[in-house]
Scaffold this active site. Sequence first.
Site, short mmCIF file in Angstrom:
data_model
loop_
_atom_site.label_atom_id
_atom_site.label_comp_id
_atom_site.label_asym_id
_atom_site.label_seq_id
_atom_site.Cartn_x
_atom_site.Cartn_y
_atom_site.Cartn_z
NE ARG A 33 -3.64 2.61 0.72
CZ ARG A 33 -4.71 2.84 1.47
NH1 ARG A 33 -5.20 1.88 2.22
NH2 ARG A 33 -5.27 4.02 1.49
NE ARG A 90 -7.74 2.91 -2.13
CZ ARG A 90 -7.95 3.86 -1.24
NH1 ARG A 90 -8.28 3.55 -0.01
NH2 ARG A 90 -7.88 5.12 -1.56
CG ASP A 148 -8.92 1.20 2.36
OD1 ASP A 148 -8.20 1.48 3.34
OD2 ASP A 148 -9.98 1.80 2.12
CG ASP A 194 -11.14 1.41 5.82
OD1 ASP A 194 -10.07 1.87 6.25
OD2 ASP A 194 -11.59 1.67 4.69
#
Length: 148
Positions: free
Chosen positions: A93, A103, A106, A108
Amino acid sequence: MQHMLLQTTPGAAHHECLISLGTNIEPEHHFVEALTILRSECELIASSEAIRTAPVGYQHQPDFLNAALLVRTPLVYDAFRAYLKDVENRLGRVRGPIKSGPRTMDLDIVAWDGEVIDEGYYQHSYVRRPVDEVLTASCRTLKQREHS
Protein backbone atom coordinates in the site's frame (compact mmCIF):
# COMPACT_ATOMS: atom_id res chain seq x y z
CA MET A 1 10.35 -6.28 5.85
CA GLN A 2 9.50 -6.49 9.53
CA HIS A 3 5.87 -6.75 10.54
CA MET A 4 3.86 -6.68 13.74
CA LEU A 5 3.37 -9.90 15.62
CA LEU A 6 0.00 -10.65 17.18
CA GLN A 7 0.82 -11.73 20.69
CA THR A 8 -1.89 -13.14 22.89
CA THR A 9 -2.02 -12.97 26.64
CA PRO A 10 -3.64 -15.92 28.40
CA GLY A 11 -7.03 -14.85 29.70
CA ALA A 12 -7.03 -11.63 27.66
CA ALA A 13 -10.41 -10.34 26.52
CA HIS A 14 -11.13 -10.92 22.85
CA HIS A 15 -12.84 -8.46 20.54
CA GLU A 16 -14.86 -9.06 17.39
CA CYS A 17 -14.04 -6.83 14.48
CA LEU A 18 -15.82 -6.39 11.14
CA ILE A 19 -13.32 -5.40 8.47
CA SER A 20 -14.07 -3.93 5.05
CA LEU A 21 -11.54 -4.92 2.35
CA GLY A 22 -11.03 -3.02 -0.88
CA THR A 23 -8.45 -3.34 -3.67
CA ASN A 24 -8.11 -2.23 -7.28
CA ILE A 25 -4.44 -2.80 -8.07
CA GLU A 26 -4.03 -6.44 -9.12
CA PRO A 27 -7.22 -6.99 -7.09
CA GLU A 28 -7.50 -10.77 -7.36
CA HIS A 29 -3.88 -11.24 -6.26
CA HIS A 30 -4.01 -8.75 -3.38
CA PHE A 31 -7.40 -10.02 -2.22
CA VAL A 32 -6.07 -13.58 -1.90
CA GLU A 33 -2.88 -12.33 -0.20
CA ALA A 34 -4.87 -10.29 2.34
CA LEU A 35 -7.11 -13.25 3.13
CA THR A 36 -4.07 -15.51 3.53
CA ILE A 37 -2.42 -13.10 5.98
CA LEU A 38 -5.57 -12.41 7.99
CA ARG A 39 -6.57 -16.09 8.17
CA SER A 40 -3.12 -17.05 9.43
CA GLU A 41 -2.78 -14.21 11.94
CA CYS A 42 -6.36 -13.72 13.19
CA GLU A 43 -9.25 -15.95 14.16
CA LEU A 44 -11.59 -15.78 11.16
CA ILE A 45 -15.27 -16.14 12.08
CA ALA A 46 -16.95 -15.35 8.74
CA SER A 47 -16.26 -13.79 5.34
CA SER A 48 -18.35 -12.44 2.48
CA GLU A 49 -18.08 -13.11 -1.21
CA ALA A 50 -16.08 -10.47 -3.08
CA ILE A 51 -18.04 -7.97 -5.17
CA ARG A 52 -16.76 -5.77 -7.98
CA THR A 53 -17.71 -2.10 -7.62
CA ALA A 54 -17.13 1.14 -9.49
CA PRO A 55 -14.78 3.65 -7.84
CA VAL A 56 -16.26 6.40 -5.66
CA GLY A 57 -14.68 9.85 -5.72
CA TYR A 58 -11.72 9.71 -8.08
CA GLN A 59 -13.11 8.03 -11.22
CA HIS A 60 -10.00 7.53 -13.39
CA GLN A 61 -9.03 4.16 -11.94
CA PRO A 62 -10.02 0.48 -12.24
CA ASP A 63 -13.04 -1.02 -10.47
CA PHE A 64 -12.60 -2.29 -6.91
CA LEU A 65 -12.94 -5.73 -5.42
CA ASN A 66 -14.72 -5.35 -2.04
CA ALA A 67 -15.51 -7.82 0.73
CA ALA A 68 -15.88 -8.06 4.50
CA LEU A 69 -14.48 -10.28 7.23
CA LEU A 70 -15.43 -10.89 10.83
CA VAL A 71 -12.43 -11.74 13.00
CA ARG A 72 -11.74 -12.20 16.70
CA THR A 73 -8.62 -10.58 18.18
CA PRO A 74 -7.01 -10.24 21.60
CA LEU A 75 -5.74 -6.79 20.61
CA VAL A 76 -7.36 -3.56 21.78
CA TYR A 77 -8.83 -1.27 19.12
CA ASP A 78 -5.81 1.01 18.56
CA ALA A 79 -3.40 -1.91 18.37
CA PHE A 80 -5.63 -3.80 15.94
CA ARG A 81 -6.04 -0.71 13.75
CA ALA A 82 -2.24 -0.36 13.64
CA TYR A 83 -1.99 -4.06 12.81
CA LEU A 84 -4.34 -3.62 9.81
CA LYS A 85 -2.23 -0.67 8.56
CA ASP A 86 0.81 -2.96 8.84
CA VAL A 87 -0.97 -5.60 6.73
CA GLU A 88 -1.78 -2.92 4.12
CA ASN A 89 1.90 -1.93 4.07
CA ARG A 90 3.02 -5.56 3.68
CA LEU A 91 0.73 -5.75 0.64
CA GLY A 92 2.46 -2.75 -0.95
CA ARG A 93 0.00 0.00 0.00
CA VAL A 94 1.23 3.44 -1.00
CA ARG A 95 -0.72 6.38 0.37
CA GLY A 96 -0.68 8.93 -2.46
CA PRO A 97 -2.07 12.43 -2.85
CA ILE A 98 -5.51 11.17 -3.99
CA LYS A 99 -7.31 9.84 -0.88
CA SER A 100 -9.80 7.79 -2.93
CA GLY A 101 -7.18 6.73 -5.47
CA PRO A 102 -5.96 3.27 -6.49
CA ARG A 103 -4.65 0.93 -3.79
CA THR A 104 -3.28 -2.56 -3.36
CA MET A 105 -5.36 -2.99 -0.21
CA ASP A 106 -7.56 -0.93 2.08
CA LEU A 107 -8.57 -2.52 5.40
CA ASP A 108 -11.04 -0.52 7.46
CA ILE A 109 -12.68 -1.39 10.77
CA VAL A 110 -16.42 -1.03 10.20
CA ALA A 111 -17.64 -2.38 13.54
CA TRP A 112 -15.92 -3.15 16.83
CA ASP A 113 -17.62 -5.51 19.28
CA GLY A 114 -20.90 -5.17 17.40
CA GLU A 115 -20.94 -1.38 17.28
CA VAL A 116 -20.63 0.50 13.97
CA ILE A 117 -17.68 2.88 14.09
CA ASP A 118 -17.34 3.66 10.36
CA GLU A 119 -20.06 5.82 8.82
CA GLY A 120 -19.19 4.21 5.48
CA TYR A 121 -21.46 1.35 6.52
CA TYR A 122 -24.45 3.68 6.31
CA GLN A 123 -23.22 5.64 3.29
CA HIS A 124 -21.82 3.10 0.81
CA SER A 125 -23.37 -0.11 -0.49
CA TYR A 126 -19.88 -1.47 -1.30
CA VAL A 127 -19.31 -1.52 2.47
CA ARG A 128 -22.83 -2.40 3.65
CA ARG A 129 -23.56 -5.32 1.28
CA PRO A 130 -20.53 -7.46 2.23
CA VAL A 131 -20.86 -6.56 5.93
CA ASP A 132 -24.54 -7.54 5.94
CA GLU A 133 -23.63 -10.84 4.27
CA VAL A 134 -21.10 -11.54 7.05
CA LEU A 135 -23.64 -10.61 9.73
CA THR A 136 -26.17 -13.04 8.27
CA ALA A 137 -23.61 -15.84 7.90
CA SER A 138 -22.38 -15.39 11.48
CA CYS A 139 -25.83 -14.83 13.06
CA ARG A 140 -24.68 -11.44 14.38
CA THR A 141 -26.40 -8.06 14.47
CA LEU A 142 -25.05 -4.57 14.92
CA LYS A 143 -26.04 -2.23 17.71
CA GLN A 144 -28.29 0.53 16.41
CA ARG A 145 -26.62 3.91 16.59
CA GLU A 146 -28.27 6.81 18.33
CA HIS A 147 -29.89 9.30 15.96
CA SER A 148 -29.90 12.94 17.01
